[in-house]
Every structure is written in structure tokens, then in C-alpha cells.
Scaffold this motif. Structure first.
Motif, PDB file in Angstrom:
ATOM      1  N   ALA A   1       0.875  -1.335   0.023  1.00 53.93           N
ATOM      2  CA  ALA A   1      -0.053  -0.270   0.041  1.00 53.93           C
ATOM      3  C   ALA A   1       0.916   1.292   0.040  1.00 53.93           C
ATOM      4  CB  ALA A   1      -0.885  -0.063   1.268  1.00 53.93           C
ATOM      5  N   HIS A   2       1.951   1.237   0.545  1.00 55.38           N
ATOM      6  CA  HIS A   2       2.927   2.336   0.660  1.00 55.38           C
ATOM      7  C   HIS A   2       3.309   2.687  -0.727  1.00 55.38           C
ATOM      8  CE1 HIS A   2       3.742   0.930   5.013  1.00 55.38           C
ATOM      9  NE2 HIS A   2       2.692   1.738   4.898  1.00 55.38           N
ATOM     10  N   LEU A   3       3.257   1.888  -1.787  1.00 55.93           N
ATOM     11  CA  LEU A   3       3.562   2.338  -2.937  1.00 55.93           C
ATOM     12  C   LEU A   3       2.709   3.507  -3.703  1.00 55.93           C
ATOM     13  CD1 LEU A   3       5.492   1.854  -5.549  1.00 55.93           C
ATOM     14  CD2 LEU A   3       3.908   0.037  -6.192  1.00 55.93           C
ATOM     15  N   LEU A   4       1.518   3.415  -3.310  1.00 52.72           N
ATOM     16  CA  LEU A   4       0.602   4.340  -3.526  1.00 52.72           C
ATOM     17  C   LEU A   4       0.408   5.646  -2.847  1.00 52.72           C
ATOM     18  CD1 LEU A   4      -2.663   2.276  -3.975  1.00 52.72           C
ATOM     19  CD2 LEU A   4      -0.929   2.524  -5.749  1.00 52.72           C
ATOM     20  N   ILE A   5       1.270   5.525  -1.699  1.00 50.73           N
ATOM     21  CA  ILE A   5       1.123   6.876  -0.969  1.00 50.73           C
ATOM     22  C   ILE A   5       2.267   7.778  -1.359  1.00 50.73           C
ATOM     23  CG2 ILE A   5       1.542   7.798   1.210  1.00 50.73           C
ATOM     24  CD1 ILE A   5      -0.887   5.734   0.926  1.00 50.73           C
ATOM     25  N   GLY A   6       1.779   9.009  -1.698  1.00 51.12           N
ATOM     26  CA  GLY A   6       2.784  10.001  -2.478  1.00 51.12           C
ATOM     27  C   GLY A   6       2.582   9.970  -3.808  1.00 51.12           C
ATOM     28  N   ALA A   7       1.933   8.870  -4.504  1.00 50.34           N
ATOM     29  CA  ALA A   7       1.791   8.838  -5.866  1.00 50.34           C
ATOM     30  C   ALA A   7       1.008   9.885  -6.715  1.00 50.34           C
ATOM     31  CB  ALA A   7       1.334   7.311  -6.345  1.00 50.34           C
ATOM     32  N   GLU A   8       0.028  10.669  -6.174  1.00 50.59           N
ATOM     33  CA  GLU A   8      -0.728  11.749  -6.610  1.00 50.59           C
ATOM     34  C   GLU A   8      -1.611  11.092  -7.807  1.00 50.59           C
ATOM     35  OE1 GLU A   8       2.260  14.603  -7.948  1.00 50.59           O
ATOM     36  OE2 GLU A   8       3.135  15.152  -5.798  1.00 50.59           O
ATOM     37  N   GLY A   9      -2.142  10.090  -7.302  1.00 55.15           N
ATOM     38  CA  GLY A   9      -3.222   9.364  -8.106  1.00 55.15           C
ATOM     39  C   GLY A   9      -2.997   9.093  -9.485  1.00 55.15           C
ATOM     40  N   THR A  10      -1.472   8.819  -9.609  1.00 60.27           N
ATOM     41  CA  THR A  10      -0.989   8.458 -11.276  1.00 60.27           C
ATOM     42  C   THR A  10      -1.054   6.950 -11.193  1.00 60.27           C
ATOM     43  OG1 THR A  10       1.291   8.313 -10.293  1.00 60.27           O
ATOM     44  CG2 THR A  10       0.311  10.634 -11.257  1.00 60.27           C
ATOM     45  N   LEU A  11      -1.108   6.044 -10.126  1.00 67.51           N
ATOM     46  CA  LEU A  11      -0.909   4.803 -10.267  1.00 67.51           C
ATOM     47  C   LEU A  11      -2.243   3.960 -10.177  1.00 67.51           C
ATOM     48  CD1 LEU A  11       2.201   4.112  -8.268  1.00 67.51           C
ATOM     49  CD2 LEU A  11       2.055   4.509 -10.569  1.00 67.51           C
ATOM     50  N   ALA A  12      -3.252   4.467  -9.548  1.00 66.12           N
ATOM     51  CA  ALA A  12      -4.422   3.798  -9.175  1.00 66.12           C
ATOM     52  C   ALA A  12      -5.335   4.963  -8.444  1.00 66.12           C
ATOM     53  CB  ALA A  12      -4.281   2.720  -8.267  1.00 66.12           C
ATOM     54  N   TYR A  13      -6.588   4.419  -8.439  1.00 63.70           N
ATOM     55  CA  TYR A  13      -7.861   5.290  -8.124  1.00 63.70           C
ATOM     56  C   TYR A  13      -8.250   4.593  -6.690  1.00 63.70           C
ATOM     57  CZ  TYR A  13     -11.907   8.265  -8.153  1.00 63.70           C
ATOM     58  OH  TYR A  13     -13.020   9.358  -7.746  1.00 63.70           O
ATOM     59  N   THR A  14      -8.056   5.236  -5.884  1.00 58.40           N
ATOM     60  CA  THR A  14      -8.399   4.615  -4.271  1.00 58.40           C
ATOM     61  C   THR A  14      -9.757   4.643  -4.089  1.00 58.40           C
ATOM     62  OG1 THR A  14      -6.277   5.902  -3.561  1.00 58.40           O
ATOM     63  CG2 THR A  14      -8.008   5.107  -1.713  1.00 58.40           C
ATOM     64  N   ARG A  15     -10.158   3.320  -3.650  1.00 61.48           N
ATOM     65  CA  ARG A  15     -11.676   3.242  -3.110  1.00 61.48           C
ATOM     66  C   ARG A  15     -11.692   3.332  -1.550  1.00 61.48           C
ATOM     67  NH1 ARG A  15     -13.550  -0.992  -0.419  1.00 61.48           N
ATOM     68  NH2 ARG A  15     -15.768  -1.254  -0.417  1.00 61.48           N
ATOM     69  N   SER A  16     -10.692   2.932  -0.861  1.00 53.40           N
ATOM     70  CA  SER A  16     -10.676   2.901   0.544  1.00 53.40           C
ATOM     71  C   SER A  16      -9.325   2.736   1.080  1.00 53.40           C
ATOM     72  CB  SER A  16     -11.378   1.881   1.162  1.00 53.40           C
ATOM     73  OG  SER A  16     -11.046   0.401   1.029  1.00 53.40           O
ATOM     74  N   LEU A  17      -9.254   3.412   2.267  1.00 51.77           N
ATOM     75  CA  LEU A  17      -7.768   3.316   2.976  1.00 51.77           C
ATOM     76  C   LEU A  17      -8.019   2.793   4.291  1.00 51.77           C
ATOM     77  CD1 LEU A  17      -6.700   7.083   2.023  1.00 51.77           C
ATOM     78  CD2 LEU A  17      -5.338   4.812   1.375  1.00 51.77           C
ATOM     79  N   THR A  18      -7.104   1.914   4.625  1.00 53.83           N
ATOM     80  CA  THR A  18      -6.989   1.199   6.134  1.00 53.83           C
ATOM     81  C   THR A  18      -5.842   2.032   6.969  1.00 53.83           C
ATOM     82  OG1 THR A  18      -7.647  -0.689   5.466  1.00 53.83           O
ATOM     83  CG2 THR A  18      -6.739  -0.401   7.635  1.00 53.83           C
ATOM     84  N   LEU A  19      -6.320   2.673   7.977  1.00 58.12           N
ATOM     85  CA  LEU A  19      -5.111   3.580   8.631  1.00 58.12           C
ATOM     86  C   LEU A  19      -4.786   3.052   9.989  1.00 58.12           C
ATOM     87  CD1 LEU A  19      -7.020   6.952   7.798  1.00 58.12           C
ATOM     88  CD2 LEU A  19      -5.230   5.923   6.543  1.00 58.12           C
ATOM     89  N   LYS A  20      -3.562   3.207  10.274  1.00 60.37           N
ATOM     90  CA  LYS A  20      -3.151   3.183  11.721  1.00 60.37           C
ATOM     91  C   LYS A  20      -3.375   4.365  12.617  1.00 60.37           C
ATOM     92  CE  LYS A  20       1.260   3.190  12.661  1.00 60.37           C
ATOM     93  NZ  LYS A  20       2.720   2.898  12.885  1.00 60.37           N
ATOM     94  N   LEU A  21      -4.158   4.134  13.717  1.00 58.73           N
ATOM     95  CA  LEU A  21      -4.528   4.926  14.765  1.00 58.73           C
ATOM     96  C   LEU A  21      -3.529   5.121  15.794  1.00 58.73           C
ATOM     97  CD1 LEU A  21      -8.307   4.361  14.750  1.00 58.73           C
ATOM     98  CD2 LEU A  21      -7.178   5.888  13.299  1.00 58.73           C
ATOM     99  N   SER A  22      -3.523   6.279  16.344  1.00 58.03           N
ATOM    100  CA  SER A  22      -2.803   6.545  17.652  1.00 58.03           C
ATOM    101  C   SER A  22      -3.488   6.777  18.760  1.00 58.03           C
ATOM    102  CB  SER A  22      -1.742   7.433  17.395  1.00 58.03           C
ATOM    103  OG  SER A  22      -0.698   6.946  16.633  1.00 58.03           O
ATOM    104  N   GLU A  23      -2.878   6.622  19.974  1.00 58.48           N
ATOM    105  CA  GLU A  23      -3.553   7.194  21.128  1.00 58.48           C
ATOM    106  C   GLU A  23      -3.694   8.574  21.304  1.00 58.48           C
ATOM    107  OE1 GLU A  23      -3.508   6.569  26.288  1.00 58.48           O
ATOM    108  OE2 GLU A  23      -2.147   5.611  24.928  1.00 58.48           O
TER     109      GLU A  23
END
Length: 1015
Positions: free
Chosen positions: A259-281
Motif C-alpha cells: 500500500a505504501h507504493l500508492l502513498i505519494g503517487a498523486e493519483g497516477t497509479l490507481a484510483y483509491t476506493r478505501s484506505l485502512t489507517l493506523k491510529l494512535s492514542e
């Protein structure tokens, strides 16, 4: 749906698909999806820009309602060979969300939380959800998503992922890439693929992983040599997921997550349907130390030592930013709490954790450290969270504050994201300052001192020589970045302004590896072409929003004679001193109106939903058209001829301006000072001059003229509300909603029922003021005087009982004066000027004697402090404006001075306060709270609401009724219903009417409440 050819709004230098292709695309989208299909020139123009200097008109816009809409649109676009550009809040600062493509806006309908596992601290979201909205939902679970970008009130998670956003606290939490666990996205062939840890990948994703891994292995030596080793590196694609180069690894255990490949790709590689995120306290406690520095260099040199104390943030604000914030009335009180003398720079140093007691020693360590560094007494300690929050809001507004500079020259984003190791930060900033000076400019510095990323924008005029200077400065800046082993792109992405520097940063071999990644995932080049791979030159003037004279289609303003005085905006600013020329000297052929419109830099602050007023129509429609930014963009396109020669008085522009309620929220909330309410007055004057006024316009505008006579026939006029069919007939004839009651006419107006013993003559009032006695003039407006005389009578009794010599003005024939507000609302500026001028003439002797002018209706009284100053009424209007105060402002001032100390009984009930929009815009809500706290045992509660939805005659109109009620239902009416026993205070006559109609509750003016409680 209107389908307009590209030729009506042709982007210079970038050609959209042929007209017949755009028309086919529009037809198919309309037939095969449920989304909003926007292909008219205005809509395309509104989506042609983001918060960058660029403008590229899209082929069209789709606002999808369902996932099927998105998948279908991708298929249609692929069939027709039209590129696809996914978009969130449209706040990119480098042009990432501009392109000659089908723009698909995720922000309106794709904003849900799909799954939350509080125990595992993960959440899955749609790409259009706004960060602040997500964190509001997580707060009850003690969690948050910690990539806290300054645009958190409008930034969508999809956009943040595309950008690899960072935020103020990245030193503690990392960038976006460090906090994404998975993604589901459509590839350009339509396949929906899940991206995540290697062990979880399906066949297609595994093949992608193998391809990227092979590239990483192939270029291992190049990566080791060329890849920046700082955490703040967001350029190119994350090829280093298989060979970590970041000072903070992407995963805690060193594993690979595709998934990290898509981060910072500025929408040039794929169209995001959903994101699963890591939360913090969510940190339970925070403390803040503000270090005041005598020099900018000292601040930069100290950052490397401060970070060793373990702060969660170290943020810079320089002298220029401090001065700009002090000049903003919304920010000044907060900034003053952080300053010791006149520092050249301050660092905001935050420590956070589970227990405040454990954090206080860290704050003391900061104080001790600064003493060791030769700066004793330089730290303002701020342990309480409320003032911290206020100060962080000012810091978050830093970019927008910086962009509030008037004139054609603006701080330009192109090298602001360079990141260097902390030990070189002082030398780097010194070197770049010299570069700016070399090219006749200077930079304003702010942001992330903790990680060596400082946002700096030299002031350039992109209409003249800005492009050449931009190129020269970028080349010298790049040499400094390379010298200090930094990253050229450290936070805001590549887009159009830094894309060409990717190969410079990584070298041709790695750049070809990036191209291979793009080709593997998107072989047909469907997604956001021209970003990261094969980008244009950063200084291609044909792509600029304000294209220079050398461009094929230079930016030009259409001559326009404004009806209001916009000369304060018609200036130029020195790019070094930032001193502006005299008003009216800026060379604007629209008299400054266009320059005022152009102040909108598309930062999208008007998309926020938090406390504040701006922008009520967007809050209920979520349409870009009905947003302060959308209106400003449309006005800019119209006055520059990009929508056609008659666009400024067109029906299309009227549709865009229609839902602006004139709340003036943007006057206060917009960091760049876009005053859309005033701009709407200007527009209406020209539009109505061409198209004429309706009967409804005239009934609204001339109300002050006929109110006195009409009130004698109150029984007859009130039949509209009671006679069967009366309301229906009124809607058919006048367009006033049958679902609304109209204000009740009455014969016992203020002027007929007032107690003469409460009032003194003008001469006696002036004499009392000159003798040092308490004196005031009560300005009774049409609404309180005609429809709610009890408010004016109550105000008179309260002031008289407090010992004030009181006067009220009226015409010689017994009529009353008017501020001109109703005429302004219908575009009758000449008539408004005549009314306001007569009022000012009547008030002038009193104002010159220092007598306070006290008004009851916010929209009327505050006209004297706003529009009356730009109607050509001269110095007398300024004199009067300085004495004009709302009733509650006057009482609060007098109470602080010890001149107003009423004897009041307890109210015996809770008190809810709804602030009128104009009170909020002029900072007049706190005085109401101060006055209400004079009531024994009172704890007034402010309803956090935007506009009530009435906005003068707006909410009475049948065409606006639904929107009006939606505005009221967002916060105001629910808050009142949940407090059935509370006294509701609302000083605006329209606000009280909306509350009566919508909640069946009586709201009272503060004057009535005080009068009823007099002991």
C-alpha cells in the motif's frame, strides 16, 4: 446539464480532449451513472485550479454518488481515451489536482468510516472523508489519526494519501506513509486490487510487488547513493519500500507493505476506493513552550538542540508571519500571548503524553536549555490547553496568512518543501535568504523546524518576470539542497512545480524505474498524466493561473467601473519590504475589484465545518459552486474574460452567487480576506442594471420608505399570514415562500409609542458628552422600530436607567433614517448611498462630539462600519464609523470602564446565545457574552452555529426556503430543541424569525432580557 465546448474556456498550453470527445463523455456519464455531470464552462473553470499557481481546464467533472459511478466512469474514460484525475478538497499546492482530464470529486459523497477496530487501533475510510471529521468520530474512543496537516479542516484522507502528507507532529508520528496499513484501489483496466502486507496480497498485487522488488534490486546502488536519507522525502514513488532509506522506516518491524507504493503517487497509479489507517492514542495532555528569538539564525541553530528533549512538535513562525497575524483581528489577541517583546522568530515547542504532571518537567528542561544557549527568559510557558489550541490555529493558518499580501506579487510555492538535516538548517536558510535577495525578493519562513522542512515562498509576480526568477531561484536552491544532502520535495508533493526535479533528485536510472512502475500499474496512462512521469516545465507560463504576457493566452482583466470603492486592493507591494503603494495605484482596470477577487488562493479554508460561519451554503450543499472559493474563482474567470465577454452579468454567474447569504463569514474567517458579501453587492448592481429589478426586489429594498405608512394599515397587511390562500398568492406574485410567516405589521411603532421623557435633544446630548457625562444616541433601525418596537424601547429604558443622556435621530417629517442595507441586498447601490449618506449626516455632529452611536440590529449598525466606508461618502463616514457600536458592544465597553453596573435579578433559566453572522464577522459575539454574564448566576452558552439561514430576505424567498431550513438544521435549531427551558437570545431580527418558524420558540434581543431583569 450543459455541455459547453472547450473553446469557451481554453487552457493555455494544455489541450483537453476534442469537443466531440467531451460531449460523448458527458452524454455517457449522464446516461450510465447517477452522479452529477458538470461540463459547463463555469464548473470546469472552478475545477481548473487548486491552491497552486497553475490552471488547466478539465474535460469535465463528475461528482459520483456510488462506487459503481466511479467504476463506470473509469471504464467510460478508458473507452474514450480521456484521462482521469481523482480529487478531494482541491487544496494541493503544486498543481496535483489540475489537469486536462475527467475530474472525479470524491469529497461530496465518499466520506464514510467503513470499519473501526478501536482495540486494534485501525480504521478503514473512504477517500473523501476530511481529517478533522474523522478525528471527531475517533475522539470518543480516545484515538486519533495523527498526520495533523494544517489544512485538517478541509484535507481529505484520499488527497493526503496521494500527497504523502506529513503535519506538524511528524517528528513523533511520521508521514502519511508511516500510518497507512492498506488500500483498495481500481487500476486503469478496471480491476479492483487490495494493497497491503506482502503475505496478504492477491495475484495482481503480488505481480506488482514482484515488479517493484526487482526494480529495487536492480537499482540498489543508485538508491543507496541518490535517495535522500531524511524522513521528509515525498518525491517520486516509494521504490524504497523494499530497501528502506528513510530515517524513520515505513513499518515498525521492517516488513514491506505494498500500500505504501500508492502513498505519494498523486493519483497516477490507481484510483483509491478505501484506505485502512493506523491510529494512535489521543494525547491526554499537552504543554507548550514558545521560545522567542532575537534572530532568525539563532532559532534555526537552536532547533537541533531542542529536538533532543523529545518534543512532539517544533514549529517556526518568523517575524513577517507574526506581523501579518497581529494585523488580523481574529488572530491578534492569541499571538500577543506568545510574544516577549519583538522577537524575530518564535518556535512553538510541544510536549504531549498521558499525564500533564509528567510533561511539566520537560517544559522546565526547555527553559533551562534556552538559558544554557544564552537566552534566559525567552520562553513563554503555556501549560493550559485552551490557549495552546488557539495558538496552534494561528500556526495552522500560517500559509494563508502569508498569502494575504495585497498586490499582484504573491508568495509563490515551488521550493517551500526542501528538507535538510537539522544540523545544516541554519546554514541552508542563510544561503537561501541570500538567493532571494539576489533576485529582488525575500521569503517568509514558517513550519516544521523539528524535521528540517521550512515552508518559504519568495514574493513573485507571475504575470511579469516571476517565471524567470522562479527558475533561477529553484536552480540555486537545488544546489543548496544537494550541498546539505537534503530532499527537494519534503511535504507538499511534486505536481507541476516540482515534477521536473524528480530526475534531478534521483538521477536518470531511478527516474526510469519510476516510469516502469507507472507503466506496470497504468500502461495506458489513464491516471493523472503529467505528474511524476513526463511532467511539464515548472515555469511554463501557459499553465499559470495568471499567465504572463508572453503566454499564448495572457491573463487580462476586462475593464469595469465598480459601484463600490475597491481602491484599497488596487495596490502593488514591494517584494522585499512588503510595503504597499497608495490605494488606487495598482493599475487594475476594474478599480481594484478584480484584485480583491484574485486574493482567493484556493486554500479551501471555506470548506471547513468547524466553529465559525464560513461558508453556510457549502455546509448544506457541499457543492464547489456554492463555496466562497467557487464563487471567487467564477468571478475571477468572468472579470478576466475566460467565460466570455458578458459573463459578469450572466445568468450562470447569478446562479453561482445566488446562495451567498451575505453572512460576511469569509470577511473574518478567510485568511486572505476574500469578502464575498461585498462582492455579491458589486455583482448584483451590475447584474440588475442589465436585467432589471423584480417587484420583490423593490418591495424588499424600499421597505424603509413605505414602512411608516404601511404600519398604519397593519391589520390589512397581516391578512397575508391569516387569510386562507394569502400566503399562496404571495408566493405566486412575489416569490415569498408560502411556508413562511412574514413579520407582523403593527401600528404601535417605536416612533409612535416611545416615552419622550427617556430622550434628550441633540444639543443636550452633545453638551452632556462634552461635559464628561454619560451620553449615547440610539439608532433605531427599520426592523426594530417598525416590527419589534419593544426591543428599542427596552434598550432605551436600560440606558436611561443607567444614567445615560439619550438621543434618537429621526427625519424632520417624523420619518426614520435608514442605513441602506435593504437596498444593498438588491443591488441598488446608488439608493443605498443616498440613505446611508443622510443617516451619516444626521449622526455626524454627535459622532464629532464623541457620542457613541448605539444600534440594535447587527446588519444595520455594522453597515456603518463596513459598506458605508466604500460608497464614496468621504471622511464623514469614517468619523461616524468610529463611534458606531452595537448595544452589547457599548454596554460591555461601559461595564469594563465602570460606567455600567446594572442591578439585575437572576434569570432563573439557562441562557442560549445565537450570534448573528455579522456579529461574528466583526468580533462582536464576546461582548454579548460579557453582558449576559452581568446577570447574576448566568452562565450563557454560545450555540456553535453558522448562519441561521434567513439572512435578511433570503430565507423568505420560495427559491431559498429549503436551503434556508437546511442551514438552520445544521446546528441552530437542534441546539434550541435540546434545551426546551432555556432563554434564547438572538440579536438579529431574521435570526429570531427563523427560530420562531423552525423551533416554535421565542428568541429575545439582549436588550429585552436585560430590561426584564432590572431589579
Amino acid at each position: 446539464m450543459r455541455i459547453e465546448p472547450a473553446s469557451t474556456l481554453q487552457p493555455a498550453g494544455t489541450t483537453p480532449p476534442p469537443n466531440e470527445t467531451c460531449e460523448a463523455l458527458a452524454r455517457r456519464l449522464a446516461a450510465e451513472t447517477e452522479g452529477e455531470v458538470l461540463f459547463d464552462a463555469g464548473s470546469r473553470g472552478r475545477y481548473a485550479t487548486d491552491a497552486s499557481i497553475y490552471q488547466i481546464v478539465p474535460a469535465g467533472v463528475l461528482v459520483p454518488r456510488t462506487e459503481r459511478d466511479i467504476a463506470t466512469a473509469i471504464d467510460i474514460a478508458r473507452d474514450l481515451k480521456v484521462p482521469v484525475l481523482p480529487r478531494g478538497g482541491g487544496t494541493s499546492q503544486c498543481g496535483q489536482t489540475t489537469g486536462a482530464a475527467l475530474v472525479i470529486d470524491n469529497s461530496k459523497h465518499f466520506r464514510k468510516v467503513l470499519a473501526l477496530d478501536a482495540e486494534a487501533r485501525t480504521v478503514t475510510v473512504e477517500p473523501g472523508i476530511v481529517l478533522d471529521h474523522l478525528n471527531a468520530q475517533l475522539k470518543s474512543h480516545g484515538l486519533w489519526y495523527p498526520v495533523d496537516v494544517s489544512t485538517s479542516a478541509q484535507a481529505t484522507l484520499g488527497g493526503m494519501a496521494g500527497n504523502n502528507s506529513c503535519g506538524s507532529r511528524s517528528i513523533a508520528y511520521g508521514n502519511m506513509v508511516h500510518n497507512v496499513l492498506g488500500a483498495s484501489a481500481w487500476l486503469s483496466d478496471g480491476e479492483l486490487v487490495d494493497f497491503g502486507p506482502l503475505a496478504t496480497l492477491g495475484p495482481r498485487a503480488s505481480a506488482i510487488a514482484q515488479h517493484v522488488h526487482a526494480l529495487a534490486q536492480q537499482h540498489r546502488s543508485e538508491i543507496a547513493e541518490r535517495w535522500p536519507k531524511v524522513m521528509r522525502r515525498v518525491a517520486g514513488y516509494n521504490l524504497d519500500i523494499f530497501d528502506n532509506q528513510s530515517e524513520k522506516p515505513y513499518t515498525a518491524d521492517g516488513s514491506v507493505n505494498l500500500a505504501h507504493l500508492l502513498i505519494g503517487a498523486e493519483g497516477t497509479l490507481a484510483y483509491t476506493r478505501s484506505l485502512t489507517l493506523k491510529l494512535s492514542e489521543l494525547p491526554r495532555a499537552k504543554v507548550l513552550g514558545i521560545v522567542n528569538f532575537p534572530s532568525f539564525h539563532k532559532a534555526m541553530d537552536s532547533a537541533q538542540h531542542i529536538v533532543k528533549l523529545g518534543p512532539t512538535a517544533v514549529e517556526l513562525v518568523d517575524r513577517t508571519m507574526i506581523e501579518l497575524a497581529l494585523a488580523n483581528p481574529a488572530f491578534r489577541p492569541t499571538v500577543e500571548t506568545a510574544l516577549i517583546g519583538r522577537p524575530e522568530a518564535i518556535l512553538l515547542v510541544e510536549f504531549s503524553g498521558a499525564d500533564k504532571a509528567a510533561l511539566l518537567p520537560q517544559l522546565r528542561q526547555l527553559v533551562e536549555l534556552m538559558g544554557d544557549l544564552g537566552m534566559p527568559g525567552s520562553v513563554v510557558e503555556m501549560p493550559d490547553e485552551a490557549p495552546q489550541k488557539n495558538l496552534w490555529e494561528v500556526r495552522k493558518a500560517g500559509l494563508n496568512i502569508m498569502m494575504s499580501l495585497k498586490g499582484d506579487g504573491k508568495p509563490v510555492s515551488f521550493i517551500e518543501d526542501c528538507a535538510v538535516p537539522l544540523e545544516h538548517l541554519a546554514e541552508y536558510t542563510d544561503g537561501l535568504t541570500e538567493v532571494f535577495a539576489k533576485y529582488g525578493s525575500r521569503g517568509t519562513w514558517y513550519a516544521h523546524a523539528s524535521v528540517g522542512t521550512l515552508h518559504v515562498r519568495p514574493i513573485l509576480d507571475m504575470r511579469t518576470d516571476g517565471a524567470a526568477k522562479m527558475r533561477a531561484i529553484a536552480e540555486e536552491a537545488s544546489a543548496l539542497v544537494r550541498k546539505y544532502k537534503g530532499a527537494f520535495s519534503g511535504e507538499h508533493g511534486d505536481g507541476l512545480c516540482r515534477g521536473e526535479w524528480i530526475e534531478w533528485q534521483f538521477g536518470p536510472a531511478i527516474n526510469e524505474a519510476f516510469r516502469s512502475i507507472k507503466h506496470h500499474l497504468d500502461p495506458i496512462g489513464l491516471y493523472n498524466p503529467g505528474k511524476i512521469i513526463d511532467p511539464p516545465k515548472m515555469d511554463d507560463g501557459a499553465l499559470f493561473r495568471f499567465a504572463p504576457a508572453t503566454a499564448p493566452r495572457p491573463y487580462k482583466r476586462i475593464p469595469l467601473t465598480p459601484v463600490l470603492d475597491w481602491s484599497a486592493w488596487n495596490v502593488q507591494a514591494d517584494p522585499v519590504t512588503e510595503v504597499t503603494t497608495a490605494p488606487g495605484t495598482g493599475g487594475d482596470v476594474t478599480g481594484g475589484f478584480a484584485k480583491a477577487v484574485e486574493m482567493c488562493n484556493n486554500n479551501g479554508h471555506c470548506r471547513k465545518f468547524d466553529a465559525g460561519t464560513m461558508c453556510p451554503s457549502y455546509r448544506v450543499t457541499r457543492d464547489e459552486q456554492h463555496l466562497t472559493r467557487g464563487r471567487a474563482n467564477t468571478l475571477r474567470l468572468a472579470v478576466s474574460g475566460q467565460l466570455g465577454p458578458d459573463a459578469f452579468t450572466s445568468e450562470a454567474l447569478h446562479d453561482t452567487m445566488d446562495l451567498c447569504v451575505g453572512c460576511k463569514g469569509c470577511k473574518r474567517d478567510c485568511p486572505t480576506g476574500v469578502d464575498m458579501a461585498k462582492m455579491k453587492v458589486e455583482f448584483l448592481a451590475h447584474y440588475k442594471r442589465k436585467h432589471g429589478h423584480t417587484l420583490k426586489d423593490r418591495i424588499v429594498a424600499y421597505l424603509p420608505d413605505y414602512a411608516r405608512t404601511a404600519s398604519r394599515f397593519a391589520w390589512l397587511l397581516n391578512l397575508r399570514n391569516t387569510l386562507p390562500g394569502g400566503a399562496w398568492l404571495g408566493e405566486k406574485l412575489l416569490g415569498l415562500s408560502a411556508r413562511r410567516s412574514l413579520p407582523q405589521w403593527r401600528s404601535d411603532t417605536f416612533w409612535r409609542s416611545r416615552d419622550a421623557s427617556l430622550f434628550a435633544s441633540k444639543a443636550d446630548t452633545i453638551s452632556a458628552a462634552q461635559a464628561g457625562h454619560k451620553a449615547a444616541v440610539l439608532f433605531v433601525d427599520t426592523f426594530n422600530g417598525t416590527f419589534e418596537a419593544e426591543n428599542a424601547l427596552a434598550a432605551a429604558r436600560v440606558l436611561h436607567a443607567a444614567g445615560y443622556v439619550l438621543h434618537t435621530i429621526e427625519k424632520g417629517d417624523g420619518g426614520h433614517h435608514c442605513c441602506g442595507r435593504t437596498y444593498l441586498a438588491t443591488g441598488m447601490v446608488d439608493e443605498a448611498k443616498a440613505k446611508a449618506g443622510a443617516l451619516i449626516d444626521a449622526l455626524l455632529p454627535l459622532a464629532q462630539a464623541g457620542v457613541a452611536i448605539v444600534g440594535l440590529e447587527p446588519s444595520c449598525l455594522l453597515t456603518l462600519r463596513d459598506e458605508a466606508l466604500v460608497m464614496g461618502l468621504g471622511d464623514k463616514a469614517v468619523v461616524v464609523s468610529k463611534q458606531a457600536l452595537l448595544f452589547e458592544e457599548f454596554l460591555a465597553r461601559e461595564a469594563k470602564a465602570g460606567r455600567f453596573a446594572p442591578s439585575l435579578k437572576p434569570a432563573g433559566k439557562p441562557i442560549l446565545l445565537h450570534g448573528h453572522c455579522h456579529q461574528k464577522a466583526f468580533g462582536a459575539v464576546p461582548p454579548i457574552l460579557e453582558v449576559l454574564r452581568l446577570i447574576p448566576e448566568a452562565r450563557p452558552e454560545l450555540i456553535e452555529s453558522s448562519c441561521c439561514g434567513m439572512a435578511g430576505s433570503f430565507g423568505y424567498e420560495a427559491s431559498h426556503y429549503e436551503v434556508s431550513m437546511q442551514m438552520a438544521e445544521t446546528a441552530l435549531l437542534p441546539a434550541i430543541r435540546t434545551n426546551p427551558d432555556a432563554i434564547v437570545v438572538a440579536d438579529g431580527t431574521s435570526c429570531r424569525h427563523q427560530i420562531a418558524d423552525g423551533a416554535q420558540r421565542e428568541a429575545v434581543h439582549v436588550a429585552r432580557l436585560l430590561d426584564s431583569l432590572r431589579a
